[in-house]
Design a protein around this motif. Sequence first.
Motif: not given
Length: 189
Positions: A152-168, A181-188
């Motif tokens: 789960l942590r690996a999946l959340e890291a990949l998701q967070g990195e993609r979100h940051l990349r999309l914003a950049e 980031l607030a609504n879609r991570s940290g649930d593990s």
Amino acid sequence: MTGSASSFDVQTLIEELMAREGDFVDHPADKGGATRFGITEAVARAHGYDGPMALLPRDEAAAIYRRLYWLRPAYDQVARRAPRVAAELFDTGANMGPGVATTFLQRALTALNRNGKDYPDLEPDGRVGAATLAALDAYLALRKEEGETVLLRALEALQGERHLRLAEKRPANEAFLYGWLANRSGDSD
């Protein structure tokens, strides 16, 4: 999402997602256009809804989520093995597309296989099939419950990195980054 595979309730998962997504939204910075309960107009139209997006029925949105973001990508098969991973894939798939979510799973499982010692590398094709399920089974057999948390942590890291990349890449997406980031991570945990 907690609980065993036998107690897994996808309808609750869908209801929670629709609550997070909110009712009708038509944000000018959203390339996806108008949504209701997180369902884009394009997706609603592709599945037969022809009314105004602001009136998309909740039960129709739920049916779309079940069909396109749970059953079609075979997350029900993942839930039998790792319910929390399936819940994460569903949420990521609803936000980024099931192919992206499944690719995250395949990449994480491959990176966690100790250079192929535990199970073969996966081709990140974005589809849950026999090889992906076999790798997940082998991983969980070796790593047990703690392994699901690490995955789960690996999946959340990949998701967070993609979100940051999309914003950049597209500054207009910064309007959504905090919520993503607030609504879609940290649930593990």
